[in-house]
Design an enzyme around this catalytic site. Structure first.
Site, PDB file in Angstrom:
ATOM      1  N   ALA A  72     -38.506  -3.865 -26.896  1.00  0.00           N
ATOM      2  CA  ALA A  72     -39.830  -3.724 -27.672  1.00  0.00           C
ATOM      3  C   ALA A  72     -39.765  -2.781 -28.578  1.00  0.00           C
ATOM      4  O   ALA A  72     -39.336  -1.729 -28.418  1.00  0.00           O
ATOM      5  CB  ALA A  72     -41.015  -3.786 -26.290  1.00  0.00           C
ATOM      6  N   GLY A 117     -36.924  -5.910 -23.775  1.00  0.00           N
ATOM      7  CA  GLY A 117     -37.321  -7.089 -24.544  1.00  0.00           C
ATOM      8  C   GLY A 117     -36.198  -7.940 -24.914  1.00  0.00           C
ATOM      9  O   GLY A 117     -36.128  -9.105 -25.018  1.00  0.00           O
ATOM     10  N   GLU A 120     -34.589  -9.222 -21.988  1.00  0.00           N
ATOM     11  CA  GLU A 120     -35.347 -10.555 -21.647  1.00  0.00           C
ATOM     12  C   GLU A 120     -35.508 -11.780 -22.336  1.00  0.00           C
ATOM     13  O   GLU A 120     -35.577 -12.640 -22.009  1.00  0.00           O
ATOM     14  CB  GLU A 120     -36.912  -9.764 -21.438  1.00  0.00           C
ATOM     15  N   GLU A 140     -36.606  -0.073 -18.887  1.00  0.00           N
ATOM     16  CA  GLU A 140     -37.965   0.476 -18.948  1.00  0.00           C
ATOM     17  C   GLU A 140     -38.433   1.539 -17.966  1.00  0.00           C
ATOM     18  O   GLU A 140     -39.220   2.364 -18.389  1.00  0.00           O
ATOM     19  CB  GLU A 140     -38.541  -0.740 -18.675  1.00  0.00           C
TER      20      GLU A 140
HETATM   21  N1  COA Z   1     -38.386   0.613 -30.695  1.00  0.00           N
HETATM   22  C1  COA Z   1     -38.398   1.224 -31.979  1.00  0.00           C
HETATM   23  N2  COA Z   1     -37.677   1.793 -32.480  1.00  0.00           N
HETATM   24  C2  COA Z   1     -36.303   1.696 -32.029  1.00  0.00           C
HETATM   25  C3  COA Z   1     -35.863   1.132 -30.885  1.00  0.00           C
HETATM   26  C4  COA Z   1     -36.958   0.366 -30.063  1.00  0.00           C
HETATM   27  N3  COA Z   1     -36.790  -0.561 -29.090  1.00  0.00           N
HETATM   28  N4  COA Z   1     -34.530   1.125 -30.854  1.00  0.00           N
HETATM   29  C5  COA Z   1     -33.908   1.884 -32.018  1.00  0.00           C
HETATM   30  N5  COA Z   1     -35.083   2.205 -32.554  1.00  0.00           N
HETATM   31  C6  COA Z   1     -34.993   2.844 -33.867  1.00  0.00           C
HETATM   32  C7  COA Z   1     -34.710   4.372 -33.754  1.00  0.00           C
HETATM   33  O1  COA Z   1     -35.745   5.037 -33.358  1.00  0.00           O
HETATM   34  C8  COA Z   1     -34.214   4.869 -34.838  1.00  0.00           C
HETATM   35  O2  COA Z   1     -35.076   5.028 -35.790  1.00  0.00           O
HETATM   36  P1  COA Z   1     -35.154   6.203 -36.934  1.00  0.00           P
HETATM   37  O3  COA Z   1     -33.691   5.911 -37.774  1.00  0.00           O
HETATM   38  O4  COA Z   1     -36.271   6.166 -37.697  1.00  0.00           O
HETATM   39  O5  COA Z   1     -34.642   7.419 -36.008  1.00  0.00           O
HETATM   40  C9  COA Z   1     -33.315   3.495 -35.248  1.00  0.00           C
HETATM   41  O6  COA Z   1     -34.078   2.568 -34.395  1.00  0.00           O
HETATM   42  C10 COA Z   1     -31.896   3.647 -34.986  1.00  0.00           C
HETATM   43  O7  COA Z   1     -31.644   3.873 -33.520  1.00  0.00           O
HETATM   44  P2  COA Z   1     -30.730   5.085 -32.834  1.00  0.00           P
HETATM   45  O8  COA Z   1     -31.274   5.522 -31.815  1.00  0.00           O
HETATM   46  O9  COA Z   1     -30.762   6.243 -34.216  1.00  0.00           O
HETATM   47  O10 COA Z   1     -29.453   4.287 -32.634  1.00  0.00           O
HETATM   48  P3  COA Z   1     -28.123   4.792 -31.914  1.00  0.00           P
HETATM   49  O11 COA Z   1     -27.124   3.846 -32.348  1.00  0.00           O
HETATM   50  O12 COA Z   1     -28.115   6.051 -31.757  1.00  0.00           O
HETATM   51  O13 COA Z   1     -28.732   4.240 -30.399  1.00  0.00           O
HETATM   52  C11 COA Z   1     -29.929   2.434 -29.116  1.00  0.00           C
HETATM   53  C12 COA Z   1     -29.072   2.939 -30.273  1.00  0.00           C
HETATM   54  C13 COA Z   1     -30.283   1.001 -28.951  1.00  0.00           C
HETATM   55  C14 COA Z   1     -28.780   2.963 -27.753  1.00  0.00           C
HETATM   56  C15 COA Z   1     -31.101   3.426 -28.985  1.00  0.00           C
HETATM   57  O14 COA Z   1     -31.728   3.478 -30.094  1.00  0.00           O
HETATM   58  C16 COA Z   1     -31.966   3.242 -27.768  1.00  0.00           C
HETATM   59  O15 COA Z   1     -31.850   3.702 -26.629  1.00  0.00           O
HETATM   60  N6  COA Z   1     -33.100   2.308 -28.230  1.00  0.00           N
HETATM   61  C17 COA Z   1     -34.174   2.134 -27.177  1.00  0.00           C
HETATM   62  C18 COA Z   1     -33.692   1.054 -26.035  1.00  0.00           C
HETATM   63  C19 COA Z   1     -34.791   0.871 -25.103  1.00  0.00           C
HETATM   64  O16 COA Z   1     -35.075   1.743 -24.306  1.00  0.00           O
HETATM   65  N7  COA Z   1     -35.342  -0.419 -25.287  1.00  0.00           N
HETATM   66  C20 COA Z   1     -36.418  -1.034 -24.273  1.00  0.00           C
HETATM   67  C21 COA Z   1     -37.546  -0.644 -25.092  1.00  0.00           C
HETATM   68  S1  COA Z   1     -38.825  -1.264 -23.591  1.00  0.00           S
END
Ligand code: COA
Length: 266
Positions: A72, A117, A120, A140
């Site tokens: 999400a 999400g 999911e 989460e």
């Molecule tokens: N919601 C909003 N923005 C997100 C996102 C999410 N779920 N997942 C990634 N992004 C954004 C990051 O903030 C970043 O934005 P920026 O360039 O403005 O800083 C961009 O996407 C790239 O992500 P980044 O974290 O730099 O890439 P990465 O390869 O280092 O890591 C992940 C990738 C997926 C491991 C990491 O982004 C992450 O842990 N995301 C959240 C996952 C999560 O908790 N999901 C459940 C949500 S309920």
């Protein structure tokens, strides 16, 4: 085979490959995170798929090399009050339920990160193929919330309560091979072959009687929460209904005439 691209969505790409529709979540700046607008578009797309007899199967994937759906959209979640949080959870659940209950096969092609999400969304699909670079999980609790788009309900039904609770309570992320071992995905394939394999799987299903496929989906989906007796009654009812269908007539006639069946999609 005809291929058309639909320009009516901002955050989704859709492509028709004959009777197979490929739906790609496309928010590359945020690794395809699902905001409210994207959920709304997914809802429209799921309804269009369900209601169009020309679309026999749906493949769901993510844009780019790295991510299926990163979860999400945390920017949106971060500012929700309790009423807004419950509403977005209900929206996500409704949209994913629509996919699960479309009456036609929906296949997730998990091409990278599938967290929260995103995981999911994959869980709501009937079958899951993962590329060898996929990583999945429900992180989460680390954000101080719980999975809200059906994850706490579908994951234990798919992989069992103990394994599901381990993933939900720790937020641990699992790579493709472990996801396959625990039954979270059906199969792992090399990244370059993912969409092709998903399409082959869809085509293999589409060779069968469409009413039978739909009835099988319904029997499993509606039967799973029932006791064995009630589930088997549901099965017999659907079995009986199919005996009135052109599909059964054609399928059995084709077998007896030693030729491939020709089923009609209505
Ligand atoms: N919601 C909003 N923005 C997100 C996102 C999410 N779920 N997942 C990634 N992004 C954004 C990051 O903030 C970043 O934005 P920026 O360039 O403005 O800083 C961009 O996407 C790239 O992500 P980044 O974290 O730099 O890439 P990465 O390869 O280092 O890591 C992940 C990738 C997926 C491991 C990491 O982004 C992450 O842990 N995301 C959240 C996952 C999560 O908790 N999901 C459940 C949500 S309920």
């Amino acid at each position: 085979m005809s291929t058309t691209t639909d320009a009516t969505y901002r955050n989704l790409l859709t492509e028709r490959r004959g009777a197979v529709t490929v739906l790609t979540v496309h928010r590359p700046d945020v690794l395809n995170a699902l905001n409210r607008e994207t959920l709304g578009e997914l809802e429209r797309c799921a309804r269009a798929f369900r209601d169009d007899p020309g679309q026999g199967a749906l493949i769901v994937t993510g844009s780019g090399e790295k991510s299926f759906v990163s979860g999400a959209d945390i920017q949106e979640l971060a500012v929700l009050d309790p009423r807004g949080a419950e509403a977005i959870s209900r929206l996500g659940q409704r949209v994913f339920d629509l996919l699960e209950q479309a009456g036609k096969p929906v296949i997730a092609a998990v091409n990278g990160y599938a967290f929260g999400g995103g995981c999911e969304l994959a869980l709501a699909c009937h079958l899951r193929l993962a590329s060898d670079n996929a990583v999945m999980g429900l992180p989460e609790v680390g954000l101080g919330i719980i999975p809200g788009y059906g994850g706490t309900q579908r994951l234990p039904r798919l992989i069992g309560k103990g394994r599901a609770l381990e993933l939900i309570l720790t937020g641990r992320r699992v790579k493709a091979d472990e996801a396959e071992r625990m039954g979270l995905v059906n199969r792992v394939v090399p990244r370059a072959e993912l969409l092709g394999e998903a399409e082959k799987l869809a085509q293999a299903i589409l060779e069968n009687g469409p009413l039978a496929v739909s009835a099988a989906l319904e029997a499993v989906h509606r039967g799973l929460p029932l006791g064995l007796d009630d589930g088997q009654r549901l099965e017999s009812g659907l079995f009986g209904l199919l005996a009135a269908s052109q599909d059964m007539h054609e399928g059995m006639k084709a077998f007896l005439e030693k030729r491939p069946a020709r089923f009609e999609r209505r």
